[in-house]
Design a protein around this motif. Structure first.
Motif, PDB file in Angstrom:
ATOM      1  N   MET A 122     171.521   9.353  71.259  1.00  0.00           N
ATOM      2  CA  MET A 122     171.211   8.401  72.142  1.00  0.00           C
ATOM      3  C   MET A 122     170.585   8.912  73.341  1.00  0.00           C
ATOM      4  O   MET A 122     170.868   9.874  74.098  1.00  0.00           O
ATOM      5  N   GLU A 123     169.160   7.992  73.690  1.00  0.00           N
ATOM      6  CA  GLU A 123     168.447   8.574  74.871  1.00  0.00           C
ATOM      7  C   GLU A 123     168.645   7.756  76.040  1.00  0.00           C
ATOM      8  O   GLU A 123     168.169   6.510  75.972  1.00  0.00           O
ATOM      9  N   PHE A 124     168.807   8.491  77.110  1.00  0.00           N
ATOM     10  CA  PHE A 124     169.009   7.345  78.308  1.00  0.00           C
ATOM     11  C   PHE A 124     167.904   7.859  79.678  1.00  0.00           C
ATOM     12  O   PHE A 124     168.156   9.061  79.885  1.00  0.00           O
ATOM     13  N   PRO A 125     166.966   7.225  80.071  1.00  0.00           N
ATOM     14  CA  PRO A 125     166.291   7.457  80.978  1.00  0.00           C
ATOM     15  C   PRO A 125     167.144   7.214  82.337  1.00  0.00           C
ATOM     16  O   PRO A 125     167.685   6.292  82.540  1.00  0.00           O
ATOM     17  N   ILE A 126     167.168   8.442  83.375  1.00  0.00           N
ATOM     18  CA  ILE A 126     167.815   8.373  84.526  1.00  0.00           C
ATOM     19  C   ILE A 126     167.356   8.376  85.732  1.00  0.00           C
ATOM     20  O   ILE A 126     167.988   8.220  86.659  1.00  0.00           O
ATOM     21  N   ALA A 127     166.026   8.768  85.706  1.00  0.00           N
ATOM     22  CA  ALA A 127     165.340   8.891  86.982  1.00  0.00           C
ATOM     23  C   ALA A 127     163.917   9.189  86.685  1.00  0.00           C
ATOM     24  O   ALA A 127     163.396   9.495  85.854  1.00  0.00           O
ATOM     25  N   GLY A 329     168.013   7.104  68.711  1.00  0.00           N
ATOM     26  CA  GLY A 329     166.730   7.555  68.465  1.00  0.00           C
ATOM     27  C   GLY A 329     166.070   7.534  69.866  1.00  0.00           C
ATOM     28  O   GLY A 329     166.619   7.663  70.879  1.00  0.00           O
ATOM     29  N   THR A 330     164.809   7.409  69.744  1.00  0.00           N
ATOM     30  CA  THR A 330     163.971   7.595  71.008  1.00  0.00           C
ATOM     31  C   THR A 330     162.822   6.459  71.074  1.00  0.00           C
ATOM     32  O   THR A 330     162.439   6.009  70.089  1.00  0.00           O
ATOM     33  N   VAL A 331     162.535   6.249  72.108  1.00  0.00           N
ATOM     34  CA  VAL A 331     161.320   4.835  72.278  1.00  0.00           C
ATOM     35  C   VAL A 331     159.912   5.803  72.273  1.00  0.00           C
ATOM     36  O   VAL A 331     159.022   5.183  72.407  1.00  0.00           O
ATOM     37  N   PHE A 332     159.884   6.997  72.291  1.00  0.00           N
ATOM     38  CA  PHE A 332     158.963   7.616  72.323  1.00  0.00           C
ATOM     39  C   PHE A 332     158.574   8.405  70.819  1.00  0.00           C
ATOM     40  O   PHE A 332     159.169   8.293  70.034  1.00  0.00           O
ATOM     41  N   GLU A 333     157.491   8.930  70.654  1.00  0.00           N
ATOM     42  CA  GLU A 333     157.078   9.246  69.298  1.00  0.00           C
ATOM     43  C   GLU A 333     157.028  10.783  69.029  1.00  0.00           C
ATOM     44  O   GLU A 333     156.162  11.340  68.336  1.00  0.00           O
ATOM     45  N   GLY A 334     157.891  11.527  69.812  1.00  0.00           N
ATOM     46  CA  GLY A 334     158.178  12.770  69.787  1.00  0.00           C
ATOM     47  C   GLY A 334     157.127  13.584  70.530  1.00  0.00           C
ATOM     48  O   GLY A 334     156.902  14.679  70.527  1.00  0.00           O
ATOM     49  N   GLU A 344     156.231   0.744  82.948  1.00  0.00           N
ATOM     50  CA  GLU A 344     155.691   0.749  81.384  1.00  0.00           C
ATOM     51  C   GLU A 344     157.155   1.383  80.640  1.00  0.00           C
ATOM     52  O   GLU A 344     157.500   0.974  79.671  1.00  0.00           O
ATOM     53  N   LEU A 345     157.929   2.378  81.334  1.00  0.00           N
ATOM     54  CA  LEU A 345     159.134   2.775  80.805  1.00  0.00           C
ATOM     55  C   LEU A 345     160.023   1.757  80.665  1.00  0.00           C
ATOM     56  O   LEU A 345     160.856   1.766  79.488  1.00  0.00           O
ATOM     57  N   LEU A 346     160.168   0.780  81.534  1.00  0.00           N
ATOM     58  CA  LEU A 346     161.286  -0.035  81.193  1.00  0.00           C
ATOM     59  C   LEU A 346     160.753  -1.068  80.268  1.00  0.00           C
ATOM     60  O   LEU A 346     161.530  -1.633  79.374  1.00  0.00           O
ATOM     61  N   ARG A 347     159.545  -1.403  79.957  1.00  0.00           N
ATOM     62  CA  ARG A 347     158.982  -2.315  78.564  1.00  0.00           C
ATOM     63  C   ARG A 347     159.291  -1.499  77.624  1.00  0.00           C
ATOM     64  O   ARG A 347     159.882  -2.203  76.699  1.00  0.00           O
TER      65      ARG A 347
END
Length: 352
Positions: A122-127, A329-334, A344-347
């Protein structure tokens, strides 16, 4: 209201928020469900949650781990180490750690390694970070630097050739320029090279390298001819021993700060920071998820306290939703995205 009712109330609230963010999932993600966060039933059992990876993220995770362990009800040890983002992912995808600190998104090769070893994450943006270029306070000639000049200094062809300050800018003195930067297992190395040179991991090698930002700070603080780069929290902590350079991307020189990141002025060196959590199905899962729940709650305040840019409350709510739903997974493409903004990160997270 008892503890179970409180938990259900929180869950219903965040799931309601998630429904407002629903969109077509990113093609680079996969989703699966897991049980809700569980409580520890054996209060006498002591285990260790193992965390490794980025030195940039380390101050946030270390502070949160210290707060978590200060509560006697949390019968768990949290071991936080540094080996760089790439080094951390090596251990994480081998199943050696529970959580990986990362100063960039997981790369395709790392995604494949995790898949091969059966590690769902699981991927969590934190800052957010304002990656900082700094010199020694005795440097009285450099106040700003352009992205083009950073490329001139750090590109592979500069090795052994660009060795003096006046070769970078004619008005600067004829003095040696001694370079300090991230080691090759650092996510900061990956991000900085792409942001300045234009190609990930393309860099000269004749510089003092370390995955530990404390080592870089120490070197620059003792060397009047130094120039180096590292996470903003380390500049905040040691600003009496360092001088930050304003970055000019063609729109004027901008110093790193919370305000310049939030106003999308400090580009291309503003970047998101992450933790990755191993969604393993074993006896430690409830303990790890309980700690992650605490981490998500404390991340904004702690990030600000140690010198990073906190994410808005919407990010916290989305992280809770993804934790409770077991979003894998990830919201990025590697790969990292240059000039990504907080909005943009929040979207992207809302579409996950």
């Amino acid at each position: 209201m008892n503890a179970i009712a409180k938990k259900l109330a929180i869950l219903l609230g965040v799931l309601a928020f998630a429904s407002s963010c629903t969109a077509t999932p990113n093609s680079s993600t996969e989703t699966q469900r897991s049980p809700k966060v569980t409580q520890v039933t054996d209060s006498t059992k002591v285990t260790t949650i193992k965390i490794d990876g980025s030195s940039t993220v380390y101050p946030i995770t270390q502070a949160i781990a210290k707060d978590y362990q200060a509560d006697p009800k949390n019968q768990v040890q949290v071991a936080v180490n540094i080996s760089g983002t790439s080094g951390g992912f090596e251990k994480f995808c081998n199943g050696e750690t529970d959580i990986s600190n990362a100063s960039r998104p997981i790369l395709k090769a790392e995604m494949e390694a995790c898949k091969k070893n059966g590690v769902a994450y699981m991927e969590f943006p934190i800052a957010f970070d304002a990656l900082t270029v700094a010199v020694n306070p005795q440097n009285d000639w450099a106040k700003d630097i352009t992205v083009a000049e950073l490329k001139k200094i750090w590109e592979p062809s500069a090795q052994g050739k660009i060795t003096r300050w006046n070769q970078v800018r004619a008005s600067w003195p004829n003095r040696p320029i001694n370079l300090y930067g991230a080691g090759k297992k650092s996510g900061t190395f990956d991000y900085f090279t792409e942001a300045t040179v234009g190609e990930t991991r393309a860099s000269r090698n004749d510089y003092t390298a370390s995955e530990d930002d404390e080592v870089l700070v120490d070197g620059i603080s003792k060397d009047p001819n130094a120039l180096g780069y590292f996470g903003y929290a380390y500049y905040e902590k040691y600003q009496d021993k360092l001088k930050a350079l304003a970055i000019d991307n063609g729109k004027g020189a901008v110093l790193p700060s919370t305000q310049t990141v939030e106003k999308v002025q400090y580009q291309p060196l503003a970047r998101p920071l992450f933790i990755y959590v191993n969604l393993r199905d074993n006896q430690n899962k409830g303990l790890v998820n309980k700690f992650v729940e605490f981490y998500i709650d404390k991340a904004p305040i702690t990030a600000s306290a140690v010198g990073y840019i906190p994410l808005p409350n919407d990010s916290k709510h989305l992280n809770y939703v993804h934790l409770y739903q077991g979003k894998v997974g990830t919201v990025f493409e590697g790969k990292a995205e240059m000039n990504l903004t907080i909005g943009e990160l929040l979207r992207k997270e809302g579409q996950f």
